[in-house]
Design an enzyme around this catalytic site. Structure first.
Site, PDB file in Angstrom:
ATOM      1  N   ARG A  77       0.801  -1.213   0.000  1.00 15.50           N
ATOM      2  CA  ARG A  77       0.000   0.000   0.000  1.00 15.50           C
ATOM      3  C   ARG A  77       0.840   1.273   0.000  1.00 15.50           C
ATOM      4  NH1 ARG A  77      -2.760  -4.032   1.541  1.00 15.50           N
ATOM      5  NH2 ARG A  77      -0.788  -4.527   2.520  1.00 15.50           N
ATOM      6  N   ARG A 127      10.170   4.612   5.159  1.00  9.31           N
ATOM      7  CA  ARG A 127       9.665   3.557   6.048  1.00  9.31           C
ATOM      8  C   ARG A 127      10.884   2.880   6.658  1.00  9.31           C
ATOM      9  NH1 ARG A 127       5.202  -1.022   4.851  1.00  9.31           N
ATOM     10  NH2 ARG A 127       3.975   0.768   5.509  1.00  9.31           N
ATOM     11  N   HIS A 156       2.585   5.241  12.563  1.00  9.35           N
ATOM     12  CA  HIS A 156       2.227   5.120  11.136  1.00  9.35           C
ATOM     13  C   HIS A 156       1.189   6.207  10.816  1.00  9.35           C
ATOM     14  CE1 HIS A 156       1.869   3.452   7.259  1.00  9.35           C
ATOM     15  NE2 HIS A 156       1.266   2.310   7.494  1.00  9.35           N
ATOM     16  N   GLN A 188      -1.263   6.164   7.645  1.00 13.43           N
ATOM     17  CA  GLN A 188      -2.338   5.179   7.756  1.00 13.43           C
ATOM     18  C   GLN A 188      -3.525   5.768   8.512  1.00 13.43           C
ATOM     19  OE1 GLN A 188      -2.444   1.740   6.647  1.00 13.43           O
ATOM     20  NE2 GLN A 188      -4.569   2.237   7.061  1.00 13.43           N
TER      21      GLN A 188
HETATM   22  N1   CP Z   1      -0.980  -0.575   5.591  1.00 10.65           N
HETATM   23  C1   CP Z   1       0.249  -0.494   5.050  1.00 10.65           C
HETATM   24  O1   CP Z   1       1.058   0.363   5.388  1.00 10.65           O
HETATM   25  O2   CP Z   1       0.515  -1.446   4.104  1.00 10.65           O
HETATM   26  P1   CP Z   1       1.927  -1.774   3.429  1.00 10.65           P
HETATM   27  O3   CP Z   1       2.801  -2.344   4.515  1.00 10.65           O
HETATM   28  O4   CP Z   1       1.629  -2.739   2.341  1.00 10.65           O
HETATM   29  O5   CP Z   1       2.521  -0.485   2.913  1.00 10.65           O
HETATM   30  N1  NVA Z   2       1.867  -2.984  12.676  1.00 14.39           N
HETATM   31  C1  NVA Z   2       2.147  -3.371  11.307  1.00 14.39           C
HETATM   32  C2  NVA Z   2       1.518  -2.405  10.356  1.00 14.39           C
HETATM   33  C3  NVA Z   2       1.719  -2.737   8.903  1.00 14.39           C
HETATM   34  C4  NVA Z   2       1.105  -1.719   7.977  1.00 14.39           C
HETATM   35  C5  NVA Z   2       3.651  -3.433  11.109  1.00 14.39           C
HETATM   36  O1  NVA Z   2       4.351  -2.547  11.623  1.00 14.39           O
HETATM   37  O2  NVA Z   2       4.125  -4.368  10.469  1.00 14.39           O
END
Ligand code: CP
Ligand code: NVA
Length: 309
Positions: A59, A108, A135, A138
């Site tokens: 995403r 990220r 995050h 999101q």
């Molecule tokens: N929800 C989300 O951040 O998905 P991805 O890890 O696929 O980017």
């Molecule tokens: N808590 C999860 C969110 C993924 C979008 C992670 O950090 O992997």
């Protein structure tokens, strides 16, 4: 009066309520424009974005890259093996080099300190595309989704069931700016960061509850929200966590306690049969795909804000 906030988008709580609501409104406006098929709004024309990924993504990568392109810009994907921030090269050097090529950086990373360092040394805006701590993109998309389905965020009861992780921290940081009722039901020992809970409570804006009882928590929920029990970087703990999280799966019986008006949300990726049943995620009141779609629109609006456009 709008305070524009810092140059970066690292935590929702770095911005005031008016700015957060302005960004969400703009997300809805640009979404409507794009969905109408209009491709004449190109505010990012001539701009480039560097996207640093130390972790996998569907995403975040696709929504940023597509959204930036649709508004006229060009983005560059840098995967875990490319720049190896902090390993091949120090974060402060990465920040200063990319700032000289690109108009904006999205990253990220694992340690939250890495995104703070990146922002500190970067002369262009830095967007947090997930860290071990939070995050924010999101939860901006989630807020837009809730407004679209319920009409408003204020007054809604959002019940998160599962690990007190980065998603929960972003909900708490949103709750310190915009009023709603947030409940996190998690197993003992998996509560969210105490300082972040205190920050949300001390803001005195939202009702915040942290509990170990998911059945009690979901009563009267407008939204029941789930995330994986083992986040990226914790996958080797998956079996241990699966034991510890027994009773925290969102299944049909938990949704029944929540009541017929409750929507189901999940940031995805989901592990069906672990934190949520297939039936719940496929039910008519599951809004996980509109939620995923809104990542792109929320992020476009975040970038418009950071560019002052
Ligand atoms: N929800 C989300 O951040 O998905 P991805 O890890 O696929 O980017
Ligand atoms: N808590 C999860 C969110 C993924 C979008 C992670 O950090 O992997």
């Amino acid at each position: 009066e709008l305070k524009s906030g810092p140059k970066d988008f690292l935590h929702i709580s770095d911005f005031d309520k008016a700015t957060i609501l302005k960004i969400i409104n703009q997300a809805a406006e640009v979404k409507a424009l794009l969905k109408s098929g209009d491709r004449t709004f190109l505010p990012f024309k001539g701009k480039t974005m560097a996207m640093i990924f130390a972790k996998p993504s569907m995403r975040t990568r696709v929504s940023f890259e597509t959204g930036f392109f649709l508004l006229g810009g060009h983005s560059i994907y840098l995967g875990p093996d490319d720049i190896q921030m902090g390993k091949r090269e120090e974060t402060r050097d990465v920040a200063r080099v990319l700032s000289r090529y690109n108009d904006i950086i999205m990253a990220r990373v694992f340690a939250h300190q890495d995104i703070l360092d990146l922002a500190k040394y970067s002369s262009v805006p830095v967007i947090n595309g997930l860290t071990d701590y939070n995050h924010p993109c999101q939860i901006m998309a989630d807020a837009l989704t809730i407004i679209e389905h319920i009409g408003q965020l204020e007054g809604t009861k959002i019940v998160y069931v599962g690990d007190g992780n980065n998603i929960v921290h972003s909900w708490l940081l949103l709750a310190s700016v915009v009023p709603f009722h947030f409940v996190c039901a998690c197993p003992k020992g998996f509560e969210p960061d105490e300082k972040t809970v205190d920050k949300a409570r001390n803001a005195g804006i939202s009702k915040i509850e942290i509990t170990n009882d998911p059945k009690e928590a979901v009563r009267g929920a407008d939204v029941v929200y789930s995330d994986v029990w083992a986040s990226m970087g914790q996958k080797e703990e998956a079996a241990y966590r699966k034991q510890k999280f027994q009773g925290f799966q969102i299944d049909e019986s938990l949704m029944e306690i929540a009541g017929p008006k409750a929507y189901f949300m999940h940031c995805l990726p989901a592990e069906r049969g672990i934190e949520v049943t297939d039936g719940v995620i496929e039910a008519p009141n599951s809004i996980v795909f509109p939620q995923a779609e809104n990542r792109m629109h929320a992020q476009n609006a975040i970038m418009l804000h950071l560019f002052g456009l």
